[in-house]
Design a protein around this motif. Structure first.
Motif, PDB file in Angstrom:
ATOM      1  N   HIS A   1     -65.641  -6.451 -20.164  1.00  0.00           N
ATOM      2  CA  HIS A   1     -66.468  -5.258 -20.017  1.00  0.00           C
ATOM      3  C   HIS A   1     -66.647  -4.576 -21.361  1.00  0.00           C
ATOM      4  O   HIS A   1     -65.742  -4.586 -22.195  1.00  0.00           O
ATOM      5  N   ARG A   2     -67.827  -3.973 -21.553  1.00  0.00           N
ATOM      6  CA  ARG A   2     -68.170  -3.344 -22.832  1.00  0.00           C
ATOM      7  C   ARG A   2     -67.400  -2.049 -23.070  1.00  0.00           C
ATOM      8  O   ARG A   2     -67.158  -1.662 -24.210  1.00  0.00           O
ATOM      9  N   HIS A   3     -67.050  -1.336 -22.010  1.00  0.00           N
ATOM     10  CA  HIS A   3     -66.309  -0.080 -22.150  1.00  0.00           C
ATOM     11  C   HIS A   3     -64.817  -0.358 -22.258  1.00  0.00           C
ATOM     12  O   HIS A   3     -64.309  -1.339 -21.709  1.00  0.00           O
ATOM     13  N   LEU A   4     -64.120   0.546 -22.952  1.00  0.00           N
ATOM     14  CA  LEU A   4     -62.666   0.450 -23.101  1.00  0.00           C
ATOM     15  C   LEU A   4     -62.025   1.767 -22.668  1.00  0.00           C
ATOM     16  O   LEU A   4     -61.150   2.316 -23.333  1.00  0.00           O
ATOM     17  N   SER A   5     -62.473   2.253 -21.532  1.00  0.00           N
ATOM     18  CA  SER A   5     -62.076   3.576 -21.068  1.00  0.00           C
ATOM     19  C   SER A   5     -60.569   3.692 -20.893  1.00  0.00           C
ATOM     20  O   SER A   5     -59.986   4.765 -21.133  1.00  0.00           O
ATOM     21  N   HIS A   6     -59.912   2.613 -20.470  1.00  0.00           N
ATOM     22  CA  HIS A   6     -58.490   2.682 -20.164  1.00  0.00           C
ATOM     23  C   HIS A   6     -57.621   2.902 -21.401  1.00  0.00           C
ATOM     24  O   HIS A   6     -56.455   3.286 -21.274  1.00  0.00           O
ATOM     25  N   LEU A   7     -58.189   2.676 -22.592  1.00  0.00           N
ATOM     26  CA  LEU A   7     -57.434   2.862 -23.827  1.00  0.00           C
ATOM     27  C   LEU A   7     -57.730   4.214 -24.477  1.00  0.00           C
ATOM     28  O   LEU A   7     -57.491   4.408 -25.668  1.00  0.00           O
ATOM     29  N   TYR A   8     -58.213   5.143 -23.673  1.00  0.00           N
ATOM     30  CA  TYR A   8     -58.479   6.514 -24.123  1.00  0.00           C
ATOM     31  C   TYR A   8     -57.225   7.168 -24.689  1.00  0.00           C
ATOM     32  O   TYR A   8     -57.295   7.980 -25.614  1.00  0.00           O
ATOM     33  N   GLY A   9     -56.063   6.798 -24.171  1.00  0.00           N
ATOM     34  CA  GLY A   9     -54.818   7.364 -24.674  1.00  0.00           C
ATOM     35  C   GLY A   9     -54.468   6.913 -26.077  1.00  0.00           C
ATOM     36  O   GLY A   9     -53.684   7.572 -26.775  1.00  0.00           O
ATOM     37  N   VAL A  10     -55.043   5.780 -26.507  1.00  0.00           N
ATOM     38  CA  VAL A  10     -54.842   5.285 -27.877  1.00  0.00           C
ATOM     39  C   VAL A  10     -55.836   5.937 -28.822  1.00  0.00           C
ATOM     40  O   VAL A  10     -55.479   6.447 -29.892  1.00  0.00           O
ATOM     41  N   TRP A  11     -57.079   5.898 -28.442  1.00  0.00           N
ATOM     42  CA  TRP A  11     -58.167   6.544 -29.185  1.00  0.00           C
ATOM     43  C   TRP A  11     -59.147   7.094 -28.176  1.00  0.00           C
ATOM     44  O   TRP A  11     -59.527   6.383 -27.251  1.00  0.00           O
ATOM     45  N   PRO A  12     -59.541   8.357 -28.291  1.00  0.00           N
ATOM     46  CA  PRO A  12     -59.327   9.280 -29.405  1.00  0.00           C
ATOM     47  C   PRO A  12     -58.029  10.085 -29.330  1.00  0.00           C
ATOM     48  O   PRO A  12     -57.726  10.843 -30.243  1.00  0.00           O
ATOM     49  N   LEU A  13     -57.270   9.937 -28.229  1.00  0.00           N
ATOM     50  CA  LEU A  13     -56.038  10.703 -28.107  1.00  0.00           C
ATOM     51  C   LEU A  13     -54.926  10.065 -28.937  1.00  0.00           C
ATOM     52  O   LEU A  13     -55.070   8.958 -29.461  1.00  0.00           O
ATOM     53  N   ASP A  14     -53.806  10.761 -28.997  1.00  0.00           N
ATOM     54  CA  ASP A  14     -52.604  10.255 -29.664  1.00  0.00           C
ATOM     55  C   ASP A  14     -51.472  10.123 -28.656  1.00  0.00           C
ATOM     56  O   ASP A  14     -50.296  10.189 -29.006  1.00  0.00           O
ATOM     57  N   GLU A  15     -51.836   9.874 -27.415  1.00  0.00           N
ATOM     58  CA  GLU A  15     -50.839   9.748 -26.351  1.00  0.00           C
ATOM     59  C   GLU A  15     -50.035   8.455 -26.507  1.00  0.00           C
ATOM     60  O   GLU A  15     -48.828   8.419 -26.228  1.00  0.00           O
ATOM     61  N   ILE A  16     -50.708   7.390 -26.938  1.00  0.00           N
ATOM     62  CA  ILE A  16     -50.079   6.079 -27.099  1.00  0.00           C
ATOM     63  C   ILE A  16     -50.190   5.685 -28.567  1.00  0.00           C
ATOM     64  O   ILE A  16     -51.304   5.523 -29.092  1.00  0.00           O
ATOM     65  N   THR A  17     -49.066   5.553 -29.253  1.00  0.00           N
ATOM     66  CA  THR A  17     -49.074   5.194 -30.672  1.00  0.00           C
ATOM     67  C   THR A  17     -47.984   4.163 -30.941  1.00  0.00           C
ATOM     68  O   THR A  17     -46.979   4.092 -30.220  1.00  0.00           O
ATOM     69  N   PRO A  18     -48.135   3.360 -31.999  1.00  0.00           N
ATOM     70  CA  PRO A  18     -47.075   2.410 -32.358  1.00  0.00           C
ATOM     71  C   PRO A  18     -45.788   3.103 -32.787  1.00  0.00           C
ATOM     72  O   PRO A  18     -44.733   2.462 -32.810  1.00  0.00           O
ATOM     73  N   TYR A  19     -45.865   4.395 -33.117  1.00  0.00           N
ATOM     74  CA  TYR A  19     -44.712   5.112 -33.666  1.00  0.00           C
ATOM     75  C   TYR A  19     -43.919   5.833 -32.581  1.00  0.00           C
ATOM     76  O   TYR A  19     -42.687   5.849 -32.607  1.00  0.00           O
ATOM     77  N   ASP A  20     -44.608   6.431 -31.627  1.00  0.00           N
ATOM     78  CA  ASP A  20     -43.952   7.253 -30.618  1.00  0.00           C
ATOM     79  C   ASP A  20     -43.742   6.521 -29.298  1.00  0.00           C
ATOM     80  O   ASP A  20     -42.793   6.810 -28.577  1.00  0.00           O
ATOM     81  N   THR A  21     -44.642   5.615 -28.959  1.00  0.00           N
ATOM     82  CA  THR A  21     -44.565   4.875 -27.691  1.00  0.00           C
ATOM     83  C   THR A  21     -44.803   3.390 -27.966  1.00  0.00           C
ATOM     84  O   THR A  21     -45.823   2.826 -27.544  1.00  0.00           O
ATOM     85  N   PRO A  22     -43.916   2.725 -28.695  1.00  0.00           N
ATOM     86  CA  PRO A  22     -44.174   1.350 -29.130  1.00  0.00           C
ATOM     87  C   PRO A  22     -44.400   0.360 -27.988  1.00  0.00           C
ATOM     88  O   PRO A  22     -45.215  -0.565 -28.119  1.00  0.00           O
ATOM     89  N   GLU A  23     -43.699   0.535 -26.865  1.00  0.00           N
ATOM     90  CA  GLU A  23     -43.888  -0.406 -25.765  1.00  0.00           C
ATOM     91  C   GLU A  23     -45.272  -0.253 -25.141  1.00  0.00           C
ATOM     92  O   GLU A  23     -45.949  -1.241 -24.839  1.00  0.00           O
ATOM     93  N   LEU A  24     -45.683   0.997 -24.930  1.00  0.00           N
ATOM     94  CA  LEU A  24     -47.036   1.212 -24.404  1.00  0.00           C
ATOM     95  C   LEU A  24     -48.088   0.763 -25.413  1.00  0.00           C
ATOM     96  O   LEU A  24     -49.141   0.233 -25.032  1.00  0.00           O
ATOM     97  N   ALA A  25     -47.824   0.975 -26.714  1.00  0.00           N
ATOM     98  CA  ALA A  25     -48.767   0.529 -27.739  1.00  0.00           C
ATOM     99  C   ALA A  25     -48.910  -0.986 -27.707  1.00  0.00           C
ATOM    100  O   ALA A  25     -50.020  -1.529 -27.874  1.00  0.00           O
ATOM    101  N   ALA A  26     -47.807  -1.703 -27.498  1.00  0.00           N
ATOM    102  CA  ALA A  26     -47.878  -3.158 -27.398  1.00  0.00           C
ATOM    103  C   ALA A  26     -48.693  -3.571 -26.179  1.00  0.00           C
ATOM    104  O   ALA A  26     -49.489  -4.533 -26.235  1.00  0.00           O
ATOM    105  N   ALA A  27     -48.529  -2.854 -25.073  1.00  0.00           N
ATOM    106  CA  ALA A  27     -49.315  -3.151 -23.872  1.00  0.00           C
ATOM    107  C   ALA A  27     -50.791  -2.840 -24.094  1.00  0.00           C
ATOM    108  O   ALA A  27     -51.681  -3.566 -23.621  1.00  0.00           O
ATOM    109  N   ALA A  28     -51.062  -1.761 -24.809  1.00  0.00           N
ATOM    110  CA  ALA A  28     -52.450  -1.422 -25.125  1.00  0.00           C
ATOM    111  C   ALA A  28     -53.062  -2.486 -26.027  1.00  0.00           C
ATOM    112  O   ALA A  28     -54.233  -2.863 -25.861  1.00  0.00           O
ATOM    113  N   HIS A  29     -52.282  -2.988 -26.983  1.00  0.00           N
ATOM    114  CA  HIS A  29     -52.790  -4.041 -27.864  1.00  0.00           C
ATOM    115  C   HIS A  29     -53.087  -5.307 -27.073  1.00  0.00           C
ATOM    116  O   HIS A  29     -54.091  -5.988 -27.317  1.00  0.00           O
ATOM    117  N   ARG A  30     -52.233  -5.612 -26.110  1.00  0.00           N
ATOM    118  CA  ARG A  30     -52.496  -6.766 -25.257  1.00  0.00           C
ATOM    119  C   ARG A  30     -53.774  -6.554 -24.448  1.00  0.00           C
ATOM    120  O   ARG A  30     -54.588  -7.484 -24.287  1.00  0.00           O
TER     121      ARG A  30
END
Length: 730
Positions: free
Chosen positions: A544-573
């Motif tokens: 799908h063209r939209h990436l709505s589910h990764l809103y917590g990564v960008w533009p928010l800072d809810e999911i980051t490699p520094y503060d939430t590394p496990e969620l960041a790894a899941a977001a990267h996957r």
């Protein structure tokens, strides 16, 4: 001659898509630059064609909401398809051009057949589009100071007229022309009334002639023996009749020279444009190429430099009364794709993403203007559809109405509740950057929090609140319908909206933070990816063209490699698994923005390459929605600067990440004038020998500085004291 802050072409534009652009956020121009038959298409942000949407209202569905929620929670995965008043899909009023200024030469000049004698340019620093061919010259800009289109032509003999006949113009558009001689030249008017409507628009052009004579050739005028001609043009959309005489008097009261008008405009335009600049150490020979030739070198750093500069220029030029539309501020065709609307579930958001960091508060102000004009409509959306106080933003707007009426079975956009948070995010970024708390932003945040207080009333078996119904633009679960439960975007938006409102309103903070804490966590699916729907049993649809589910990564800072590394790894996957679906430019660059936050420079480079290799850019350096320059659209043009900025530096109110996702093909460069969310200006230079960052803070505070490898170090900043960081010291 090297060119970074402008572009040029050796021939006139043959297509309106290739015409050079100018604008002041109200009026816009598309300039062809033909010395024998020049055309300047005039646009205005208010020009939308009545199509019934001007009377549309949101559906009155609040009474049916409890039954829908019960059915969805009971496992009826298609229940939301019945949550409708059965209206057909209603598009918003479509954006359209006004008319074209036509300037025909009585004695055609040698031009296109002799390209060495012809050149057309656009100067990003001034907003001027210029074309020259031997003794003929045309210069156009749109004044930020006087809200007027200014054109000066040096040609002795000209036929000038206002022509509404552009592609797609309604055959039954009621058009009237006026022309009258004045002591200095002439006045031209064009009035167009929309079919079956009392709404109309009127264009007024004042023609001032130096030397020579002027004669009426209705519906235009003929200039003979002139040294130069100055044209001043405005457009007004109105109901009933416009006081044309007052408009003509207002134009006549402006300075009578091109140079004086330009001098009034430059402090507003040039100052804004020059705040930020990118230098990628490009080849001077490639920098000197015409834009159309440079686009044939998709791996050129000179191309990225020019597209970065053009993106900031076009973003600034299309922001004023409103932020940019799907087409920015420009179109040469009445049949604009997707109505040339403001699409709030990705496109507008991506286009305005760089406003704070790229030092364009003019863009943020334009977005704020649109939002605050529509807050009453947002309240009505919350009441009518979801039976709540507070505010819910629509997914589409024409700039006039903020009501939710554009939805269908496949696009149940009336179920989407995350829009207000996404639209308000740049306003919050602006406040953080400038160390302020805008009272209008604060009031809007409070109303969004109030909505969530009234809407979030259901709990799951674990005591977590449930977002029901919930919609993830513009996707659906693989095993369910579009309207579902606990879309990841809705969870992130609700948490962010409540916590941000709490920051602005200390008296309500405990209550709103407690509500945010009751929302469920994100879910990681069997593929190790952050699930698009946190509700167990809802399967992901990856292509799908939209990436709505990764809103917590960008533009928010809810999911980051520094503060939430496990969620960041899941977001990267999740990002790895996401397909490009229909190759939309916004999808590729949205992907790049998220990759930059996740420190994946190779994925940023790949997403950029999809756009640069895909022939998305016209010779004007405005972009298209699809590859091969299919469907004129500003998403790529306006979003590309944000992608490069995010790859080079990212800030939060207490953190700076330097070179988080540097693409391998950018070994050296300098980014100057960046603004950070902790109130410092940043200059960043990098190369094989290392990197240097210069911070000029306006506030005294401690921040955390991180490298691309993730190493962290505290840094104490003192307001007014410059801090220089070099490789090895951060």
């Amino acid at each position: 001659m090297t060119i970074t802050h402008g572009s040029w072409e050796p021939t006139p534009a043959a297509r309106w898509e290739d015409a050079f652009l100018s604008g002041n956020g109200h009026h816009g121009t598309l300039v062809f630059g033909d010395p024998n038959d020049d055309r300047v298409i005039v646009t205005h942000h208010t020009l939308v064609r009545p199509n019934g949407a001007e009377h549309a209202r949101p559906p009155e569905l609040a009474a049916e909401l409890p039954a829908l929620q019960d059915r969805l929670l009971a496992g009826d995965l298609t229940a939301a398809e019945a949550f409708t008043d059965h209206r057909p899909l209603q598009w918003v009023q479509p954006f359209h051009p006004a008319f074209q200024l036509r300037l025909r030469r009585a004695s055609p000049a040698e031009g296109p057949a002799h390209p060495h004698r012809y050149r057309r340019t656009v100067d990003f620093t001034t907003g001027e589009t210029t074309a020259t061919c031997r003794e003929w010259t045309s210069k156009v800009f749109v004044s930020r100071a006087d809200d007027v289109i200014v054109q000066q032509v040096t040609a002795s003999d000209l036929d000038i007229s206002l022509d509404h006949r552009l592609p797609g113009a309604p055959a039954d558009l009621a058009v009237g022309h006026g022309a009258a001689l004045t002591p200095d030249g002439a006045q031209l008017t064009l009035r167009a009334r929309y079919p079956g409507s009392d709404r109309a628009y009127t264009g007024v052009t004042l023609v001032a002639v130096t030397g020579g004579s002027t004669a009426l050739t209705l519906p235009g005028v003929r200039i003979t023996g002139a040294a130069s001609v100055l044209l001043l043009t405005r457009v007004r959309r109105h109901t009933g009749e416009l006081d044309v005489t007052a408009e003509q008097r207002a134009l006549a009261a402006l300075p009578s020279s091109y140079e004086d008008l330009l001098a009034r405009h430059l402090p507003l335009h040039r100052t804004a444009y020059e705040r930020v600049a990118l230098d990628l150490r490009a080849d001077p020979d490639e920098r000197a190429l015409p834009g159309s030739e440079l686009l044939k070198h998709p791996r050129s750093t000179a191309l990225l430099e020019r597209l970065f500069a053009a993106g900031r220029y076009h973003l600034l030029s299309s922001s004023g009364l409103n932020p940019p539309r799907l087409t920015g501020l420009w179109t040469g065709d009445w049949d604009t794709a997707w109505a040339g609307a403001f699409t709030n579930d990705a496109n507008l958001n991506l286009q305005t993403a760089s406003a704070a960091a790229a030092a364009l508060p003019e863009v943020t102000a334009a977005l704020a203007s649109l939002i605050h004009r529509q807050r009453d409509d947002w309240r009505e959306n919350a009441r009518a559809v979801l039976g709540a106080r507070g505010m819910v933003a629509p997914a589409h707007t024409d700039g006039e109405s903020g009501l939710t009426y554009h939805f269908s079975r496949e696009y149940p956009l009336h179920l989407w509740t995350a829009g207000a948070d996404w639209l308000l995010k740049p306003l919050v970024d602006h406040d953080e950057t400038h160390g302020t708390r805008d009272p209008d932003t604060a009031a809007a945040l409070a109303e969004v929090a109030t909505f969530y207080e009234e809407f979030l009333t259901h709990e799951d078996k674990d005591g977590h609140l449930v977002v029901v119904p919930s919609y993830s633009p513009e996707n659906r679960p693989a095993n369910a319908s579009w309207g579902a439960i606990n879309a990841a975007m809705d969870l992130s938006a609700a948490r962010h909206a409540l916590r941000t409102a709490a920051d602005y309103h200390p008296a309500e903070a405990d209550r709103w933070r407690a509500l945010a804490d009751r929302l469920p966590p994100h879910r990681v699916n069997a593929d190790g990816a952050l699930a698009e729907w946190a509700r167990p049993g809802l399967d992901d649809t990856y292509d799908h063209r939209h990436l709505s589910h990764l809103y917590g990564v960008w533009p928010l800072d809810e999911i980051t490699p520094y503060d939430t590394p496990e969620l960041a790894a899941a977001a990267h996957r999740a990002l790895q698994l996401r397909g490009a679906e229909n190759d939309s430019a916004h999808g590729h660059l949205h992907h790049a923005l998220i990759a930059a936050r996740l420190r994946d420079g190779h994925r940023v480079a790949h997403a950029l390459a999809q756009v640069l290799d895909g022939d998305f850019f016209h010779a004007s350096l405005m972009s298209a929605h699809y590859p091969h320059r299919d469907v004129y659209n500003a998403d790529a043009a306006h979003t590309l600067p944000a992608v490069l900025i995010e790859a080079l530096a990212h800030s939060t109110p207490d953190r700076l990440v330097l070179l988080p996702a540097l693409p391998p093909a950018l070994p050296a460069g300098e980014l100057r004038g960046l603004r950070t969310r902790f109130g410092a200006e940043l200059d960043l230079a990098w190369g094989p020998e290392g990197a240097t960052a210069v911070l000029r803070p306006t506030r005294t505070l401690r921040i955390e500085v991180r490298t691309s490898a993730g190493d962290a170090k505290p840094l104490d900043l003192v307001a007014g004291e410059e801090h220089v960081l070099t490789t090895g010291t951060w």
